[in-house]
Structure formats: structure tokens, C-alpha cells
Design a protein around this motif. Structure first.
Motif, PDB file in Angstrom:
ATOM      1  N   LYS A   1       8.060  11.904  28.931  1.00  0.00           N
ATOM      2  CA  LYS A   1       9.152  12.535  28.192  1.00  0.00           C
ATOM      3  C   LYS A   1      10.416  11.688  28.314  1.00  0.00           C
ATOM      4  O   LYS A   1      11.148  11.489  27.334  1.00  0.00           O
ATOM      5  N   ASP A   2      10.673  11.187  29.515  1.00  0.00           N
ATOM      6  CA  ASP A   2      11.824  10.298  29.720  1.00  0.00           C
ATOM      7  C   ASP A   2      11.654   8.998  28.931  1.00  0.00           C
ATOM      8  O   ASP A   2      12.620   8.463  28.367  1.00  0.00           O
ATOM      9  N   GLN A   3      10.424   8.507  28.909  1.00  0.00           N
ATOM     10  CA  GLN A   3      10.129   7.272  28.186  1.00  0.00           C
ATOM     11  C   GLN A   3      10.411   7.441  26.697  1.00  0.00           C
ATOM     12  O   GLN A   3      10.928   6.527  26.041  1.00  0.00           O
ATOM     13  N   ALA A   4      10.088   8.601  26.142  1.00  0.00           N
ATOM     14  CA  ALA A   4      10.330   8.872  24.730  1.00  0.00           C
ATOM     15  C   ALA A   4      11.821   8.838  24.411  1.00  0.00           C
ATOM     16  O   ALA A   4      12.244   8.236  23.417  1.00  0.00           O
ATOM     17  N   ILE A   5      12.622   9.464  25.266  1.00  0.00           N
ATOM     18  CA  ILE A   5      14.072   9.483  25.052  1.00  0.00           C
ATOM     19  C   ILE A   5      14.652   8.082  25.208  1.00  0.00           C
ATOM     20  O   ILE A   5      15.539   7.670  24.446  1.00  0.00           O
ATOM     21  N   GLU A   6      14.143   7.323  26.157  1.00  0.00           N
ATOM     22  CA  GLU A   6      14.624   5.966  26.389  1.00  0.00           C
ATOM     23  C   GLU A   6      14.325   5.066  25.193  1.00  0.00           C
ATOM     24  O   GLU A   6      15.147   4.215  24.823  1.00  0.00           O
ATOM     25  N   LEU A   7      13.171   5.249  24.572  1.00  0.00           N
ATOM     26  CA  LEU A   7      12.854   4.467  23.375  1.00  0.00           C
ATOM     27  C   LEU A   7      13.850   4.754  22.259  1.00  0.00           C
ATOM     28  O   LEU A   7      14.300   3.835  21.561  1.00  0.00           O
ATOM     29  N   LEU A   8      14.207   6.019  22.086  1.00  0.00           N
ATOM     30  CA  LEU A   8      15.203   6.373  21.073  1.00  0.00           C
ATOM     31  C   LEU A   8      16.550   5.729  21.382  1.00  0.00           C
ATOM     32  O   LEU A   8      17.263   5.286  20.482  1.00  0.00           O
ATOM     33  N   ALA A   9      16.893   5.670  22.670  1.00  0.00           N
ATOM     34  CA  ALA A   9      18.177   5.083  23.073  1.00  0.00           C
ATOM     35  C   ALA A   9      18.219   3.581  22.795  1.00  0.00           C
ATOM     36  O   ALA A   9      19.298   3.001  22.637  1.00  0.00           O
ATOM     37  N   GLN A  10      17.055   2.932  22.727  1.00  0.00           N
ATOM     38  CA  GLN A  10      17.004   1.496  22.451  1.00  0.00           C
ATOM     39  C   GLN A  10      17.111   1.181  20.962  1.00  0.00           C
ATOM     40  O   GLN A  10      17.422   0.050  20.583  1.00  0.00           O
ATOM     41  N   LEU A  11      16.852   2.166  20.123  1.00  0.00           N
ATOM     42  CA  LEU A  11      16.820   1.946  18.672  1.00  0.00           C
ATOM     43  C   LEU A  11      18.178   2.220  18.033  1.00  0.00           C
ATOM     44  O   LEU A  11      18.926   3.083  18.498  1.00  0.00           O
ATOM     45  N   PRO A  12      18.509   1.494  16.962  1.00  0.00           N
ATOM     46  CA  PRO A  12      19.780   1.759  16.271  1.00  0.00           C
ATOM     47  C   PRO A  12      19.762   3.122  15.598  1.00  0.00           C
ATOM     48  O   PRO A  12      18.688   3.649  15.261  1.00  0.00           O
ATOM     49  N   ALA A  13      20.924   3.688  15.405  1.00  0.00           N
ATOM     50  CA  ALA A  13      21.031   4.990  14.752  1.00  0.00           C
ATOM     51  C   ALA A  13      20.508   4.903  13.324  1.00  0.00           C
ATOM     52  O   ALA A  13      20.621   3.871  12.659  1.00  0.00           O
ATOM     53  N   GLU A  14      19.922   5.982  12.862  1.00  0.00           N
ATOM     54  CA  GLU A  14      19.408   6.011  11.498  1.00  0.00           C
ATOM     55  C   GLU A  14      20.553   6.049  10.487  1.00  0.00           C
ATOM     56  O   GLU A  14      21.657   6.489  10.802  1.00  0.00           O
ATOM     57  N   ASN A  15      20.247   5.597   9.291  1.00  0.00           N
ATOM     58  CA  ASN A  15      21.238   5.582   8.219  1.00  0.00           C
ATOM     59  C   ASN A  15      20.697   6.383   7.049  1.00  0.00           C
ATOM     60  O   ASN A  15      19.863   5.915   6.293  1.00  0.00           O
ATOM     61  N   ASN A  16      21.127   7.617   6.946  1.00  0.00           N
ATOM     62  CA  ASN A  16      20.707   8.462   5.831  1.00  0.00           C
ATOM     63  C   ASN A  16      21.862   9.377   5.430  1.00  0.00           C
ATOM     64  O   ASN A  16      22.951   9.321   6.017  1.00  0.00           O
ATOM     65  N   ALA A  17      21.632  10.206   4.419  1.00  0.00           N
ATOM     66  CA  ALA A  17      22.711  11.033   3.876  1.00  0.00           C
ATOM     67  C   ALA A  17      23.308  11.967   4.920  1.00  0.00           C
ATOM     68  O   ALA A  17      24.535  12.155   4.977  1.00  0.00           O
TER      69      ALA A  17
END
Length: 221
Positions: free
Chosen positions: A158-174
Motif C-alpha cells: 500500500k505504501d509502495q502504491a502511494i510512493e509510485l504516485l508521488a514519483q509521477l507528475p500530476a495529471e493534466n485534465n479538465a
């Protein structure tokens, strides 16, 4: 089980996926879809398989590189070239390593096609690409990884999943652009996912008074 049976034959995997997607119905002029059709008929004839209707696939407002045909072929290549895909991804904690795993391109036929029997002038390999890999990680792998951690009682996943999100750039949508217009700028995908969740669960349903953030904003006003 059927996919793993043909893991060394990407064309068979593509035939199975395209057939199950309802995209191999009717007559084709090109040899490649006819071969896929024959492979699918041979595979499906051996066991009862329920396929979906091709009408369920949407092409409108999609970039051609994101057409279902291209994505299915890319997935077939991924399944045939990535041994023990789940275990491989489970061991990865760096997004850059995961990008390499997802770096696959559609079959050669799709170099100059987006749909069966419709050739295009420009020929080029249809790679998954870095941005699409990020979307796969955010929308497919991270939820699965978090669920896996929950089901097996292992906090590390579960921590690994959150950490992966923290490594990725923020999404760009409406939705994210609306947040940015009011001065809230997510710095990574973990924060943009949180904003998307707030929007769908509270903002969109006008549950402002039930939201801590919305309550504080209204309180100050």
C-alpha cells in the motif's frame, strides 16, 4: 490462463484479444486480420468463450494512437514479452524501471494502420510511450497494487502504491485545470488523484458542507 498458454506467440494473443473484443467479425481484405480471424476461430472453437460486441468500443474524440485496435495490439506484445508480469511489477519501486517494462509497440501491421483494412500514408511504430505508461501505472497498476496490499494485509505494498504516485507528475485534465484556476496546483500524481477524488465525491455532488476543505472555504466567506 488462455493468454499464458500463448505467451510465446504474440499474434495468437492478439487474435484472442481482438476476437474477444468483437473486432474480428465480418470479411477482411488484408491478410493480417484474416490470419487473426483464423487463429481466433481455431482457439475459440476449442472452448466456450463469450465475447463482447464491437459497438461497445468508442473511437469518437480519441486520438488514433489510442484506438482500441492499437491498445489491444500493444497489450498483446506486452503479455508476450514480459514473463511473470505481475511479479515483475510487484518488485519495482522506481517509475523509470516500470516505464521500460511498458515500452512496447503494436505489431508491424499497425505501423501503417489504425483500423483493419484502412491503410494510412505515414508509417511509424505505435509505441505505448512514456505518458501512456504513466496513465497505466496511475489507473491500472497502483489501484491493483494497493488492493493486493489490503487483501494480503501487507502495508508495504500500500505504501509502495502511494510512493509510485508521488514519483509521477500530476495529471493534466479538465478537473485539475479547474483546481489550478483557484490556486491549487498539485505537484505530483498522488496530489492530483486526491483532487480528482475530492471532485467526484464532494464537489460534483455539492457536498461542500461534508468536506473539510469546502466547509472552511464557506466558513471564511
Amino acid at each position: 490462463r488462455d493468454l499464458s498458454r500463448w505467451k510465446d506467440d504474440p499474434q495468437r494473443i492478439e487474435a484472442l484479444l481482438m476476437g474477444q473484443a468483437g473486432l474480428l467479425e465480418g470479411y477482411f481484405e488484408d491478410e493480417y486480420p484474416r490470419k487473426l480471424q483464423a487463429d481466433y476461430n481455431a482457439i475459440s472453437g476449442a472452448s466456450a468463450m463469450n465475447k463482447i460486441g464491437s459497438y461497445l468500443w468508442k473511437y469518437y474524440c480519441l486520438r488514433p494512437s489510442s484506438f482500441p485496435t492499437i491498445r489491444i495490439s500493444q497489450f498483446a506484445q506486452l503479455m508476450s514479452t514480459s514473463s511473470n508480469l505481475f511479479s515483475t511489477l510487484l518488485s519495482m519501486t522506481d517509475v523509470k524501471d516500470m516505464e521500460k517494462v511498458f515500452d512496447r509497440c503494436a505489431a508491424k501491421y499497425w505501423d501503417d494502420h489504425y483500423k483493419f483494412d484502412k491503410k494510412i500514408d505515414k508509417s511509424f511504430e505505435k509505441h505505448i510511450g512514456r505518458m501512456q505508461a504513466h496513465l497505466l501505472i496511475i489507473n491500472a497498476w497502483v489501484p491493483l497494487l494497493f488492493l493486493y496490499g489490503c487483501e494480503h494485509g501487507q502495508q508495504q505494498y500500500k505504501d509502495q502504491a502511494i510512493e509510485l504516485l508521488a514519483q509521477l507528475p500530476a495529471e493534466n485534465n479538465a478537473v485539475i485545470r479547474h483546481w489550478q484556476q483557484v490556486g491549487i496546483n498539485p505537484s505530483n500524481a498522488a496530489e492530483s488523484q486526491a483532487l480528482l477524488q475530492l471532485n467526484s465525491k464532494y464537489c460534483y455532488k455539492r457536498r461542500c458542507l461534508e468536506c473539510s476543505i469546502g466547509f472552511q472555504i464557506l466558513k471564511h466567506k
